[in-house]
Design an enzyme around this catalytic site. Structure first.
Site, PDB file in Angstrom:
ATOM      1  N   LEU A  33      29.737  -0.320  20.379  1.00  0.00           N
ATOM      2  CA  LEU A  33      29.435  -0.027  18.969  1.00  0.00           C
ATOM      3  C   LEU A  33      27.971  -0.264  18.628  1.00  0.00           C
ATOM      4  CD1 LEU A  33      32.567  -1.577  17.191  1.00  0.00           C
ATOM      5  CD2 LEU A  33      32.259   0.726  18.141  1.00  0.00           C
ATOM      6  N   HIS A  37      28.339   3.567  14.364  1.00  0.00           N
ATOM      7  CA  HIS A  37      29.759   3.217  14.237  1.00  0.00           C
ATOM      8  C   HIS A  37      29.966   2.252  13.068  1.00  0.00           C
ATOM      9  CE1 HIS A  37      29.480   3.848  18.792  1.00  0.00           C
ATOM     10  NE2 HIS A  37      30.352   4.758  18.420  1.00  0.00           N
ATOM     11  N   GLN A  61      38.428  13.820  27.712  1.00  0.00           N
ATOM     12  CA  GLN A  61      37.327  14.579  27.109  1.00  0.00           C
ATOM     13  C   GLN A  61      36.085  14.596  27.995  1.00  0.00           C
ATOM     14  OE1 GLN A  61      37.313  11.916  23.564  1.00  0.00           O
ATOM     15  NE2 GLN A  61      35.093  12.101  23.676  1.00  0.00           N
ATOM     16  N   GLU A 148      28.710  12.739  11.430  1.00  0.00           N
ATOM     17  CA  GLU A 148      28.115  14.085  11.543  1.00  0.00           C
ATOM     18  C   GLU A 148      27.248  14.214  12.789  1.00  0.00           C
ATOM     19  OE1 GLU A 148      25.936  15.248   8.105  1.00  0.00           O
ATOM     20  OE2 GLU A 148      27.726  15.296   6.851  1.00  0.00           O
ATOM     21  N   GLN A 153      32.389  18.346  16.712  1.00  0.00           N
ATOM     22  CA  GLN A 153      33.629  17.563  16.776  1.00  0.00           C
ATOM     23  C   GLN A 153      34.232  17.402  15.381  1.00  0.00           C
ATOM     24  OE1 GLN A 153      34.113  13.874  19.214  1.00  0.00           O
ATOM     25  NE2 GLN A 153      33.711  12.845  17.295  1.00  0.00           N
ATOM     26  N   SER A 186      25.858   5.692  21.881  1.00  0.00           N
ATOM     27  CA  SER A 186      26.163   4.731  22.957  1.00  0.00           C
ATOM     28  C   SER A 186      25.423   5.137  24.221  1.00  0.00           C
ATOM     29  CB  SER A 186      27.670   4.685  23.225  1.00  0.00           C
ATOM     30  OG  SER A 186      28.357   4.382  22.038  1.00  0.00           O
ATOM     31  N   ARG A 187      25.220   6.445  24.414  1.00  0.00           N
ATOM     32  CA  ARG A 187      24.551   6.933  25.627  1.00  0.00           C
ATOM     33  C   ARG A 187      23.059   6.596  25.646  1.00  0.00           C
ATOM     34  NH1 ARG A 187      28.620  11.332  25.316  1.00  0.00           N
ATOM     35  NH2 ARG A 187      29.838  11.137  27.219  1.00  0.00           N
TER      36      ARG A 187
HETATM   37  P1  AMP Z   1      31.840   7.745  19.830  1.00  0.00           P
HETATM   38  O1  AMP Z   1      32.116   6.314  20.097  1.00  0.00           O
HETATM   39  O2  AMP Z   1      30.547   8.228  20.387  1.00  0.00           O
HETATM   40  O3  AMP Z   1      33.015   8.629  20.177  1.00  0.00           O
HETATM   41  O4  AMP Z   1      31.669   7.875  18.250  1.00  0.00           O
HETATM   42  C1  AMP Z   1      32.668   7.435  17.379  1.00  0.00           C
HETATM   43  C2  AMP Z   1      32.349   7.926  16.001  1.00  0.00           C
HETATM   44  O5  AMP Z   1      31.079   7.424  15.576  1.00  0.00           O
HETATM   45  C3  AMP Z   1      32.263   9.457  15.920  1.00  0.00           C
HETATM   46  O6  AMP Z   1      32.875   9.910  14.718  1.00  0.00           O
HETATM   47  C4  AMP Z   1      30.776   9.687  15.916  1.00  0.00           C
HETATM   48  O7  AMP Z   1      30.394  10.901  15.292  1.00  0.00           O
HETATM   49  C5  AMP Z   1      30.269   8.488  15.144  1.00  0.00           C
HETATM   50  N1  AMP Z   1      28.860   8.256  15.444  1.00  0.00           N
HETATM   51  C6  AMP Z   1      28.298   8.115  16.675  1.00  0.00           C
HETATM   52  N2  AMP Z   1      26.956   7.991  16.563  1.00  0.00           N
HETATM   53  C7  AMP Z   1      26.673   8.057  15.241  1.00  0.00           C
HETATM   54  C8  AMP Z   1      25.461   7.991  14.484  1.00  0.00           C
HETATM   55  N3  AMP Z   1      24.266   7.844  15.053  1.00  0.00           N
HETATM   56  N4  AMP Z   1      25.541   8.101  13.136  1.00  0.00           N
HETATM   57  C9  AMP Z   1      26.749   8.271  12.539  1.00  0.00           C
HETATM   58  N5  AMP Z   1      27.919   8.322  13.194  1.00  0.00           N
HETATM   59  C10 AMP Z   1      27.884   8.227  14.526  1.00  0.00           C
END
Ligand code: AMP
Length: 278
Positions: A33, A37, A61, A148, A153, A186-187
């Site tokens: 996180l 997140h 995925q 967003e 997605q 996260s990447r």
């Molecule tokens: P993930 O863990 O990458 O699958 O992301 C989980 C959720 O967090 C998804 O709805 C993402 O779009 C959101 N998310 C990831 N990075 C960001 C960011 N920089 N700003 C806003 N939401 C994010």
């Protein structure tokens, strides 16, 4: 206090025990996180009721050769952050088999996955939709918050949610960025100092597109010209300007649109996007 549950059974029991008039806000994630997140979790908290967080690196995925095995994980750190954000329940499945008793059933949203990441990552959105559908069935949220940052997605999940009459409301949240403009991901943990600096070409390119658009340019070829060179030594996967609703690639912008980009820095694939409102 954050309750941590690791089985579908325990999640169902927790949900079934909630009084019918109590609200649930849900944030699905793959963990590791960051502030992006946390912005979703804080908004979930602000909306009242119980905040449910899922932390699950969803194998279906990821394509062959993608980063499933090395995807960053830090469950203890994530749970500490979850506690700080007032998360009531964190669902951290013991193993993928919890969510995939079989791999016979899939949810596929057609059309919207034909462009952008759908084209570069075949099967990716089928995995996303399937897991989000399963999670919504289990959590039965009143509201689900998605970022967003993953614009395609969000559009695809909205379509699935509407078409399958899934529970609650889907809310999109703005992209959270580092001070220098790089979208949190996260990447980003994979980047070293060199590739981290190179990756700034992404927000800079989007700034350039947005500035030309604000100055009146509406022709997509002109807006996207020189993208490869602007990203080098990063490698452009795509820069497309699509219709905000249908995700169809545009040649000319006449209504709400999104500039969306994916690019590789070393082996790290990053995505970002910017809304273009005429
Ligand atoms: P993930 O863990 O990458 O699958 O992301 C989980 C959720 O967090 C998804 O709805 C993402 O779009 C959101 N998310 C990831 N990075 C960001 C960011 N920089 N700003 C806003 N939401 C994010």
């Amino acid at each position: 206090m954050t309750v941590v549950v690791r089985t579908v059974e325990a999640l169902r029991s927790w949900r079934a025990a909630l009084p019918a008039d109590e609200r649930v806000a849900f944030v699905p994630t793959m963990g590791f996180l960051h502030e992006g997140h946390l912005s979703l979790l804080r908004e979930a908290r602000r909306r009242g009721g119980h905040v449910v967080l899922s932390i699950f690196v969803n194998p279906t995925q990821f394509g062959p050769g993608e980063d499933y095995d090395r995807y960053p994980r830090d469950e203890d750190g994530d749970l500490a952050k979850a506690r700080d954000c007032g998360v009531a329940l964190a669902f951290c499945p013991l193993a993928p088999e919890q969510l995939y008793p079989s791999r016979d059933t899939w949810v596929n949203v057609e059309q919207l996955d034909r462009h952008l990441c759908g084209r570069s990552r075949p099967g990716h959105f089928r995995g996303v939709c399937t897991v989000v559908c399963k999670l919504l069935a289990l959590v039965q949220p009143h509201v689900t918050l998605l970022g967003e940052k993953d614009f395609q997605q969000l559009a695809i999940v909205r379509r699935m949610h509407e078409d399958l009459f899934l529970p609650g409301e889907i809310v999109g949240m703005p992209i959270v960025r580092e001070a220098d403009g790089l979208a949190l991901s996260s990447r980003n943990a994979y980047l070293d100092a060199t590739t981290r600096a190179q990756a700034l070409a992404i927000p800079r390119l989007l700034d350039r597109v947005a500035a030309a658009f604000a100055a009146g340019e509406r022709d997509v070829t002109t807006l996207c010209a020189g993208a490869e060179a602007a990203l080098a030594p990063g490698r452009l996967d795509y820069l497309e300007i699509v219709d905000e609703r249908t995700l169809t690639p545009l040649t000319r912008i006449e209504g709400p649109a999104r500039a969306a980009i994916a690019a590789f820095f070393g082996r790290v694939r990053l995505i970002d996007n910017r809304m273009l409102l005429p």
